[in-house]
Enzyme design. Structure first.
Site, PDB file in Angstrom:
ATOM      1  CG  LEU A 360      -1.943  -1.140   1.278  1.00 30.98           C
ATOM      2  CD1 LEU A 360      -2.705  -1.112   2.595  1.00 30.98           C
ATOM      3  CD2 LEU A 360      -2.909  -1.036   0.106  1.00 30.98           C
ATOM      4  CG  ASP A 426      -4.419 -13.780  13.807  1.00 32.98           C
ATOM      5  OD1 ASP A 426      -4.481 -13.562  15.029  1.00 32.98           O
ATOM      6  OD2 ASP A 426      -3.446 -13.463  13.105  1.00 32.98           O
ATOM      7  CD  GLU A 431      -3.512  -1.161   9.117  1.00 34.25           C
ATOM      8  OE1 GLU A 431      -3.265  -0.416   8.141  1.00 34.25           O
ATOM      9  OE2 GLU A 431      -2.645  -1.876   9.670  1.00 34.25           O
TER      10      GLU A 431
END
Length: 545
Positions: A360, A426, A431
């Site tokens: 990213l 998990d 975000e």
């Protein structure tokens, strides 16, 4: 006197029959010549040596959409146009021939008509082509700064954002360290694939599925020469950041165990190895669900000696390399879990399977905010999380920002559905891009612990859906579509994964994992059905973003 008379009469009869036969053959020849442009084909050998043509043999070459069948027809009937030949056949013959041809094709014989694959058909479905609100300037994560904006004043954050590119060109003529010469302008054609991917990120998705840059980016990740490799800081397991000559980077996760190895049932979810193939499969599954929230990931074979050990500038990483007793080159790096000589990453002897994920944008250009998931597990072997003790826990969540307004809650449930399908327990944080505030999608990052078990499902992953009884309409409709035989999730997933480079080595996911997808999808739909029996507002009716 009688015998000669009878002999002469017999000869006359024979001569008459011969003349009649000759006349009939001549008439037949003239008739065949007169209809040569239709379906009559003169035999090339005697009737005794040539087998009779059956209806199925005659109809087999007739196909207007198969190049192979067309060529076969042209060899047999070089002077007969297909349109005229087809015109001479009766409707009944055509129907029977079509049925026989379909049976032959189903059996793997006969000419095949090229058709769209299941994945192509899926992406042509209206549910994957819904109208969207037009994107405004503020809906793009990054912008190319042009001359008309050069004099505008703005905040420091906007200046950082606009500094990605400038109309005056971005030059890199240095070849030190192996980097390519670069000259980028505001024109997209000058940008490398990784930069075009960054510039295509919007408020509602990481990439546009129809954008050709997606195919270019995955090809780039699979083939680009590796220039550098260093260990990524943070995280619990070993990851590397790979650098490419055109200034691009990718996140590498190595193969640490067989793709067919199931997670030990006695292990806690936070004690499992991460899997390179799980990252690949998660990207494909996220795309097939229409989310587009996982950065593109591809599988690749690398040489741990020439593409890691010999080029790394990470001294801590380089000190962990060794050659195993079996002659394989291994390393283990430094991390919180499983970075020790007892848990090495080894080539065979140099070749290693890995996943490479597109990075990213740098946090200095596009800051991200990390959110703790309300349904986060306790990560304790003894304590339970609050949601595990309170059946009405969702009522508490819905009263707190950002879940008390907007689409954040159904976005979280989208992520829970994805995690349940691939059995990922998990998901403790997620975000978002800070620029978009609360009106944006959730990034589905870090999926290495998915696809650990195919023989067992984990219902607790679906608790957000069970407790809240809310789901986005487009998500539900796509799930129902993928449950139909024509678009079975396991089938489109299998086909999609065939496009990954590692599929030439071994299937990215084993068949039991693919079958588990169908079983889990049915379980999701059962939960929604149970919710609809007790609630009136289960479906969240908003546009898909």
């Amino acid at each position: 006197m009688i015998k000669p008379s009878l002999g002469g009469s017999t000869r006359s009869i024979y001569l008459g029959l011969a003349c009649l036969s000759l006349a009939l053959h001549l008439l037949l020849a003239f008739f065949c010549l007169s209809v040569l442009q239709t379906a009559c084909v003169l035999p090339t050998s005697s009737p005794a040596s040539t087998p009779t043509r059956t209806d199925s043999q005659h109809s087999q070459p007739i196909s207007h959409s198969s190049s192979s069948s067309s060529s076969a027809s042209s060899r047999k009937l070089p002077t007969i146009p297909q349109s005229e030949e087809h015109h001479t056949l009766s409707a009944n013959t055509s129907t029977d021939a079509s049925e026989r041809q379909a049976k032959l094709m189903a059996a793997g014989k006969g000419p095949r008509v090229k058709s769209l694959s299941k994945v192509e058909e899926l992406f042509k479905h209206p549910l994957y082509n819904l109208p969207r609100p037009p994107l405004q300037d503020d809906d793009w994560l990054l912008r190319v700064k042009t001359n008309e904006h050069a004099g505008d004043g703005g905040s420091e954050e906007e200046e950082k954002e606009d500094a990605v590119l400038n109309e005056s060109q971005w030059h890199s003529t240095s070849v030190e360290g192996g980097y390519d010469k670069a000259s980028w302008t505001s024109e997209a054609e000058t940008h490398p694939p990784w930069l075009r991917f960054h510039l295509g990120i919007s408020r509602w998705e990481l990439y546009d599925r129809k954008d050709p840059i997606l195919a270019q980016l995955t090809h780039y990740l699979a083939t680009q020469r590796v220039l550098g490799a260093v260990q990524k800081t943070g995280g619990t397991q070993l990851k590397l950041v790979m650098s490419f000559p055109n200034h691009g980077q990718a996140l590498l996760k190595p193969m640490k165990q067989s793709r067919d190895a199931e997670t030990n049932v006695n292990l806690f979810y936070f004690s499992d190895f991460e899997r390179h193939n799980a990252e690949i499969a998660a990207f494909h599954l996220d795309r097939l669900l229409g989310f587009n929230r996982i950065p593109p990931v591809v599988g690749r074979l690398i040489n741990v000696t020439s593409e890691v050990r010999e080029i790394t500038s990470d001294k801590k990483l380089s000190r962990t390399f060794f050659t195993s007793p079996a002659g394989n080159v291994c390393f283990y790096g430094q991390c919180e879990y499983y970075c020790s000589p007892e848990h090495p990453v080894c080539g065979r002897p140099h070749e290693l399977e890995v996943s490479l994920a597109a990075m990213l944008p740098d946090l200095t250009l596009a800051p991200r905010r990390s959110w703790r998931s309300p349904w986060r597990r306790s990560y304790s072997r003894h304590k339970l999380a609050e949601w595990q003790k309170d059946p009405a826990y969702c009522d508490t969540v819905k009263q707190k920002p950002p879940y008390n307004q907007g689409t954040r809650l159904v976005d979280l449930i989208d992520m829970a559905v994805l995690d349940f399908l691939m059995s990922n327990m998990d998901r403790h944080h997620y975000e978002t891009f800070e620029k978009f505030g609360n009106e944006t999608f959730l990034l589905h990052l870090d999926n290495g612990r998915a696809f650990g078990r195919h023989s067992q499902d984990e219902p607790s992953i679906l608790v957000p859906l069970q407790q809240c009884c809310r789901i986005r309409r487009t998500t539900l409709l796509r799930l129902r579509l993928l449950s139909l035989p024509g678009f079975r999730l396991s089938d489109v997933m299998r086909e999609s994964l065939l496009g990954d480079p590692l599929a030439t080595v071994a299937p990215v996911l084993s068949e039991p994992h693919l079958s588990a997808l169908d079983r889990r999808l049915a379980a999701v739909l059962q939960v929604v059905e149970a919710c609809e029996q007790h609630h009136d507002d289960v479906i969240y009716d908003d546009w898909e973003g």
